[in-house]
Design an enzyme around this catalytic site. Structure first.
Site, short mmCIF file in Angstrom:
data_model
loop_
_atom_site.label_atom_id
_atom_site.label_comp_id
_atom_site.label_asym_id
_atom_site.label_seq_id
_atom_site.Cartn_x
_atom_site.Cartn_y
_atom_site.Cartn_z
N ASP A 1 30.63 8.85 79.28
CA ASP A 1 29.39 9.57 79.00
C ASP A 1 28.24 8.58 79.04
O ASP A 1 28.40 7.42 78.73
CB ASP A 1 29.46 10.19 77.60
CG ASP A 1 30.29 11.45 77.59
OD1 ASP A 1 30.47 12.02 78.69
OD2 ASP A 1 30.73 11.85 76.51
N LYS B 1 12.43 23.67 74.24
CA LYS B 1 12.32 22.32 74.79
C LYS B 1 13.70 21.97 75.34
O LYS B 1 14.72 22.44 74.82
CB LYS B 1 11.90 21.32 73.70
CG LYS B 1 12.96 21.08 72.62
CD LYS B 1 12.67 19.82 71.83
CE LYS B 1 13.91 19.29 71.14
NZ LYS B 1 14.44 20.15 70.09
N PHE C 1 20.72 23.61 70.26
CA PHE C 1 20.97 22.96 71.54
C PHE C 1 22.44 23.10 71.90
O PHE C 1 23.31 22.94 71.06
CB PHE C 1 20.63 21.46 71.45
CG PHE C 1 21.13 20.68 72.62
CD1 PHE C 1 20.51 20.79 73.85
CD2 PHE C 1 22.24 19.87 72.50
CE1 PHE C 1 20.99 20.10 74.94
CE2 PHE C 1 22.73 19.17 73.60
CZ PHE C 1 22.10 19.29 74.81
N1 LIG Z 1 18.32 18.39 71.08
C1 LIG Z 1 18.00 18.76 72.32
N2 LIG Z 1 17.19 19.79 72.52
C2 LIG Z 1 16.87 20.17 73.77
N3 LIG Z 1 17.31 19.57 74.87
C3 LIG Z 1 18.12 18.54 74.73
C4 LIG Z 1 18.52 18.07 73.46
N4 LIG Z 1 19.35 17.01 73.64
C5 LIG Z 1 19.47 16.86 74.95
N5 LIG Z 1 18.73 17.75 75.64
C6 LIG Z 1 18.64 17.93 77.07
O1 LIG Z 1 19.86 18.39 77.59
C7 LIG Z 1 20.41 17.50 78.54
C8 LIG Z 1 21.88 17.46 78.43
O2 LIG Z 1 22.28 16.88 77.19
P1 LIG Z 1 23.77 16.45 76.96
O3 LIG Z 1 23.92 15.97 75.57
O4 LIG Z 1 24.68 17.50 77.46
O5 LIG Z 1 23.94 15.26 77.96
P2 LIG Z 1 23.36 13.81 77.82
O6 LIG Z 1 23.11 13.55 76.38
O7 LIG Z 1 22.26 13.59 78.75
O8 LIG Z 1 24.53 12.98 78.34
P3 LIG Z 1 25.91 12.76 77.60
O9 LIG Z 1 26.84 13.70 78.28
O10 LIG Z 1 26.19 11.34 77.88
O11 LIG Z 1 25.69 13.06 76.15
C9 LIG Z 1 19.73 16.18 78.23
O12 LIG Z 1 19.66 15.38 79.34
C10 LIG Z 1 18.35 16.62 77.78
O13 LIG Z 1 17.54 16.87 78.89
#
Ligand SMILES: Nc1ncnc2c1ncn2[C@@H]1O[C@H](COP(=O)(O)OP(=O)(O)OP(=O)(O)O)[C@@H](O)[C@H]1O
Ligand SMILES: [K+]
Ligand SMILES: [Mg+2]
Length: 713
Positions: free
Chosen positions: A332, A421, A403
């Site tokens: 990740d 957001k 989220f």
């Molecule tokens: N708390 C949040 N609220 C809204 N959008 C979010 C939030 N956290 C992350 N995001 C958005 O969602 C996307 C996906 O998040 P996700 O946690 O699935 O993946 P990541 O954190 O980018 O990567 P990883 O899989 O390594 O955790 C992020 O790239 C960001 O744009």
């Protein structure tokens, strides 16, 4: 491109743990303590699983009978050293197992006589509490735990929130939060509630709790032979048969030699009946691969143990081996490659909106967002724009949208205003779906943040009766962990491909991937994309390793060849994976692969050494034995051993002592530098193959110099 340096404490798990590993040199006391266990293992019922050693034991019984019926110094010395050979082999295994015993004892203390407060009639009007023994709990039982209570079994929190002391299993003294819903709901039996009250639904079957499994693992009790070990055992058994046949064919040769020479005097090794029984057994034991036969299971246990030392529990030996064979590593981005405390750094408005308005909307939408990202948005708005966070508790009409990795957005619906957001693609789609048009200046801002390796979160609002519109962008900053590039270079040298997976957009993903030096990346990945990627890799015949913690990671964890679940994760994730990391450090995967590699390399090196040894012994003893009857063989008798009997006795003693000498190496593992499989192979053939041929010649010669002083040899 540079690797951003950060403070060393910011990279948990990338530095070797300070925990005493007890690897190093073998403590003689430990040998002594393990001796009773080693003697118990002489029982053929436990020895049958090790065919090579079983043959040595049968041989020892045979020579014991011969030594009793026709006692000579030679017969008795051989008999004693044959028994010692089996004892030394058992000792190797017992010492390896002994290292987990202390840990098992402290785990047992954790689980001792817990009493459960079971709730009868949960969900109905009349809930009654009753006291039962923790061992009597069944799957699906509901229990309540308050401050000071030991949690009586593994389960999921279904009501409440509490801080829990998990030091009994993790060794980590800082309390952790466990709460209902979400990815922090799993609790482990034997851990202690420090504050508040939780209601837990038991998920374990009686006697199969996490601690029960941990105890069985560290004691080696549940260790099954892995497929590779079984294959190696079959190979060793086959070699044993070949050597057995080659020893048997010596008999007619010896008889023929005696008849031909006629006048040559009888020796204890060769008389008119040919080679004596004692000598035949000795030759056989010298030639079969006793060294690796003795050390094989210790090597496997030690590999498991090395993982335990790093707070990783492998549910099977097969998983450890698979870790050594892994071709593809899925990592990740957030939290593994980057520090993971992605922080809001800036609010960038679109034209016609002020930064303060973006901050206000962003903060409002994040009030109930407990992710690090969400909290950092609230804090930045407060610090930069003096926006006092409104109390979410005072907004009863608000509908909070949490989220998820699936939607990649979070937000709030309140008083005719909807705010979202999240990832740019997701939020812009939401804007369009709600009648809005993407504003022209969002794109460049998003791309600018992405190209710098930051994560852009677009903020948008939708007021009743109006089209939705983007307000601006939050710049989330994250930092690549120190030393990542070096680690990935190391992986590459070992022939392992690293793939970074992220829910982030392709531009951010590329920037971070370039900076960290991974081989490949998958952007805008949803949980199910992970699964698809694993299957694709496996179809190409590659073994895949990954880590995960959420329930939506469970299928991928189960599909991966090495699935490391975080201890903080859900029980579904922990059930699905084949390893659990008690430290919940996703970077640990890299160490796990290194430990697996080391296990395989150690086994290969010692197998090479063992077989080379046996071949060398053949050339050391046979000429010495036959020069008595075949003086023409004298030219081959380069070692100039004292007599045929001293040659054989020296070889048997060497054969036994080399096992003891190699126990530390088997437990510690051979040191290796990351390099390709073929380079490693040729290096090991050189060191352990050549060493395996040279060492016996020197060792046997030295022992012979001592042994010849014994009268009658
Ligand atoms: N708390 C949040 N609220 C809204 N959008 C979010 C939030 N956290 C992350 N995001 C958005 O969602 C996307 C996906 O998040 P996700 O946690 O699935 O993946 P990541 O954190 O980018 O990567 P990883 O899989 O390594 O955790 C992020 O790239 C960001 O744009
Ligand atoms: K041998
Ligand atoms: Mg994330």
């Amino acid at each position: 491109m540079t690797v951003t340096s950060v403070a060393p404490e910011a990279t948990p798990g990338t530095a070797p743990r300070a925990k005493p590993v007890g690897g190093g040199l073998l403590d003689p006391k430990q040998l002594w303590r393990s001796t009773p266990g080693a003697l118990r293992k002489l029982d053929p019922r436990s020895l049958w699983r090790n065919p090579v050693m079983l043959i040595v034991e049968v041989g020892a019984v045979f020579t014991t009978v011969l030594a009793i019926t026709d006692p000579t110094v030679f017969a008795w010395l051989i008999t004693i050293w044959l028994w010692l050979t089996v004892v030394f082999a058992n000792l190797a295994e017992a010492v390896a197992e002994g290292r987990g015993k202390a840990q098992a004892a402290s785990l047992r203390r954790a689980k001792q006589d817990a009493v459960a407060r079971r709730l009868v009639g949960w969900g109905s009007e009349t809930v009654r509490e009753e006291s039962v023994d923790a061992v009597a709990l069944k799957q699906g039982d509901i229990v309540v735990c308050e401050a000071g209570d030991v949690i009586p079994g593994d389960g999921d929190v279904i009501e409440g929130i509490a801080s829990v002391d998990e030091s009994a299993i993790t060794g980590e003294s800082a309390p952790v939060i466990r709460e209902s819903g979400g990815d922090r709901s799993a609790v482990t039996g034997g851990t202690k509630v420090l504050s508040d009250r939780i209601v837990v639904r038991i998920t374990q079957k009686p006697g199969e709790s996490f601690i029960d499994r941990m105890i069985a693992l560290v004691e080696g009790a549940s260790r099954q032979k892995t497929p590779n070990e079984i294959a190696l055992n079959i190979l060793l058994a086959a070699l044993t048969i070949i050597f057995l046949l080659s020893v048997v064919t010596l008999q007619p040769m010896a008889i023929f030699a005696k008849g031909y020479q006629g006048a040559a005097p009888d020796t204890e090794a060769i008389n008119a009946d040919g080679v004596t029984g004692i000598v035949l057994v000795s030759l056989l034991v010298c030639l079969i691969p006793t060294t690796i036969g003795a050390l094989l299971s210790a090597i496997g246990i030690a590999g498991m143990d090395r993982l335990v030392q790093r707070n990783v529990l492998a549910m099977s030996g097969r998983a450890v081996e698979a870790a050594g064979d892994v071709n593809t590593l899925l990592l990740d981005k957030t939290g593994t490659i980057t520090l993971g405390n992605r922080q809001a750094a800036e609010f960038l408005p679109v034209e016609g909106v002020t930064a303060a308005e973006v901050a206000d909307a962003a903060q409002l939408s994040s009030l109930a967002d407990e992710t690090p990202e969400g909290r950092s948005v609230v804090v930045l708005a407060k610090n930069e724009y003096k926006l006092r966070a409104r109390d979410e508790g005072l907004m009863p009409h608000a509908h909070w949208v949490p989220f998820t990795a699936e939607t990649r957005m979070s937000g709030v619906d309140v008083d005719g205003r909807r705010i979202r957001k999240g990832a740019a693609a997701a939020v812009m789609k939401w804007v369009r779906d709600n009648g809005g048009h993407p504003s022209g200046d969002v794109g460049p801002v998003v791309d600018g943040i992405s190209a710098s390796g930051g994560t852009p979160l677009v903020v948008a609002e939708h007021l009743d009766g109006q089209p939705a519109r983007a307000l601006g962008v939050i710049h989330l900053k994250d930092v690549v962990k120190a030393g990542m590039r070096e680690r990935f270079d190391e992986m590459r040298r070992m022939g392992i491909r690293t793939v970074m997976i992220t829910g982030d957009n392709p531009l951010t993903a590329k920037a971070i991937a370039d900076e960290a030096g991974v081989d490949d990346f998958l952007a805008e990945a949803k949980p199910e994309d992970k699964m698809a990627l694993i299957k694709k890799e496996q179809q190409g015949g590659r073994l895949v390793a990954m880590t995960g913690d959420g329930t939506n990671d469970a299928p991928a964890l189960a599909q991966a060849d090495v699935g490391v679940a975080m201890n903080t994760g859900t029980s579904a994730a922990k059930e699905a994976g084949n390893m659990v990391d008690l430290d919940s450090d996703p970077t640990k995967l890299i160490e796990i692969v290194e430990i697996g590699k080391q296990l395989l390399i150690t086994r290969g090196a010692l197998t090479t050494f063992s077989i080379a040894n046996d071949i060398a012994k053949y050339f050391a003893i046979i000429p010495a034995m036959f020069t008595a009857v075949y003086p023409s063989l004298d030219a081959m008798n380069i070692m100039r051993l004292h007599s045929p009997t001293s040659a054989i006795l020296s070889a048997i003693i060497f054969n036994a002592l080399i096992i003891i000498a190699l126990i530390p190496l088997a437990l510690r593992g051979v040191t290796y530098r990351p390099s390709s499989a073929s380079k490693l192979l040729s290096r090991n053939l050189l060191i352990y193959g050549l060493g395996g041929i040279v060492v016996p010649f020197i060792g046997i010669k030295l022992i012979d110099l001592l042994v010849q002083l014994i009268p009658g040899i």
